[in-house]
Design a protein around this motif. Structure first.
Motif, short mmCIF file in Angstrom:
data_model
loop_
_atom_site.label_atom_id
_atom_site.label_comp_id
_atom_site.label_asym_id
_atom_site.label_seq_id
_atom_site.Cartn_x
_atom_site.Cartn_y
_atom_site.Cartn_z
N SER A 100 43.64 45.53 38.50
CA SER A 100 44.55 44.49 38.21
C SER A 100 45.57 44.60 39.17
CB SER A 100 45.12 44.53 36.62
OG SER A 100 44.21 44.55 35.80
N GLU A 101 46.17 46.07 39.68
CA GLU A 101 47.19 46.05 40.45
C GLU A 101 46.84 45.43 41.97
OE1 GLU A 101 48.57 48.73 37.68
OE2 GLU A 101 46.65 48.24 38.21
N SER A 102 45.58 45.28 42.05
CA SER A 102 45.19 44.53 43.24
C SER A 102 45.81 43.27 43.39
CB SER A 102 43.80 45.02 43.82
OG SER A 102 43.03 44.06 43.13
N ALA A 103 45.46 42.74 42.26
CA ALA A 103 45.80 41.40 42.12
C ALA A 103 47.18 40.99 42.02
CB ALA A 103 45.02 40.60 40.83
N LEU A 104 47.89 42.16 41.27
CA LEU A 104 49.29 41.90 41.11
C LEU A 104 50.05 42.01 42.24
CD1 LEU A 104 49.62 44.19 38.01
CD2 LEU A 104 50.13 41.58 37.94
N ILE A 105 49.68 43.02 43.30
CA ILE A 105 50.37 43.00 44.47
C ILE A 105 50.16 41.88 45.36
CG2 ILE A 105 50.23 44.38 46.76
CD1 ILE A 105 49.49 47.16 44.92
N HIS A 106 48.99 41.32 45.25
CA HIS A 106 48.67 40.20 46.24
C HIS A 106 49.63 38.89 45.61
CE1 HIS A 106 46.33 36.10 47.01
NE2 HIS A 106 46.26 36.84 47.96
N GLY A 133 36.15 41.00 42.62
CA GLY A 133 34.83 41.56 42.00
C GLY A 133 35.15 42.16 40.58
N ASP A 134 34.12 42.87 40.30
CA ASP A 134 33.98 43.68 38.73
C ASP A 134 34.63 45.09 39.13
OD1 ASP A 134 32.32 41.79 37.74
OD2 ASP A 134 30.61 42.77 38.14
N THR A 135 34.73 45.49 40.22
CA THR A 135 35.68 46.80 40.47
C THR A 135 36.82 46.55 40.96
OG1 THR A 135 34.69 46.89 42.73
CG2 THR A 135 33.51 48.07 40.93
N ALA A 136 37.55 45.28 41.13
CA ALA A 136 38.63 45.15 41.50
C ALA A 136 39.89 45.54 40.62
CB ALA A 136 39.08 43.51 42.18
N ARG A 183 40.24 36.30 36.92
CA ARG A 183 39.15 35.99 37.60
C ARG A 183 38.16 35.35 36.82
NH1 ARG A 183 35.01 39.40 37.78
NH2 ARG A 183 35.05 41.19 36.28
N GLY A 184 37.03 34.86 37.66
CA GLY A 184 35.80 33.97 37.21
C GLY A 184 34.70 34.49 36.95
N GLY A 185 34.47 35.81 37.22
CA GLY A 185 33.31 36.53 37.41
C GLY A 185 33.01 37.20 36.13
#
Length: 224
Positions: free
Chosen positions: A80-86, A75-78, A10-12
């Motif tokens: 890694s699993e959420s990105a992997l699933i997506h 965001g900061d609280t997201a 992510r970029g933030g």
């Protein structure tokens, strides 16, 4: 066997803006992980999950495909699993059905040329459902409890040599491998039968600060 490589970026970054594309030994940090993925001998698709146009451009130039990550999981609280699933869901909807997923964290860039394929082969040999990379721990560990501090992995009354401690291993964040059902059913990169792939002490270094870049650059030069 089809293998999906996912590299979230992510970029933030608050601590070190632009960290994922900052040069490390002359090339952007994320490019190291893209190159490691592309070097695997297995049939593969390599994707970078990102919300940042600059990261996407660098990753695409390095040879990765891009999965655009939605703002609500960037965001900061997201996790890694959420990105992997997506990312997994996105490529499956596009018709690519992987047998295994390899998750690489670009902030852990020290990997040997054969580490990824050796880790895949270990998972297959042990008939495991997921795998994590780890490095040996040779330190004396303490924790704080209700009664004060206490030693965790040794008895300080009978101090041993570090070499004689029971083997322990630290998750180094470099390589995770899992069958797609593990992530889907558990919302976790690990599950089922878990294997441990051992890597060098140097591989446990992660990049969170400008100082980390300096340390890892020197380590990588020493390993060449």
């Amino acid at each position: 066997m089809n293998i999906l490589f996912i590299i979230p970026a992510r970029g933030g970054s608050k601590g070190l803006p632009g960290k994922n594309i900052r040069p490390l030994n002359g090339i952007p940090l994320i490019t190291h992980s893209v190159q490691h993925a592309l070097a695997s001998k297995y049939p593969k698709k390599v994707v970078v999950s990102t919300d940042d146009a600059k990261i996407a451009a660098v990753a695409k130039e390095a040879g990765a495909e891009i999965v655009e990550r939605p703002a609500d999981i960037s965001g900061d609280t997201a996790s890694s699993e959420s990105a992997l699933i997506h990312a997994l869901t996105t490529v499956e909807q596009q018709g690519y059905i992987p047998d295994l997923v390899v998750f690489l964290q670009c902030t852990s860039p020290i990997r040997g040329i054969d580490d990824i394929d050796n880790a895949i082969e270990l998972l297959l040999k042990e008939k495991s459902d997921s795998l994590l990379s780890a490095s040996p721990n040779h330190r004396f560990i303490w924790k704080k409890g209700p009664q004060g501090f206490y030693s965790v992995n040794y008895d300080y009354n009978k101090r041993q040599r570090r070499q004689d401690l029971e083997p322990e291993y630290v998750e180094n964040g470099s390589i995770y491998i899992f069958k797609p059902w593990v992530l889907k059913e558990n919302n976790n990169r690990l599950g089922g039968k878990v294997s441990l792939y051992l890597m060098s002490d140097e591989s446990s270094y992660e990049i969170d600060s400008a100082m980390d870049f300096m340390i890892i650059e020197n380590l990588m030069k020493g390993l060449e």
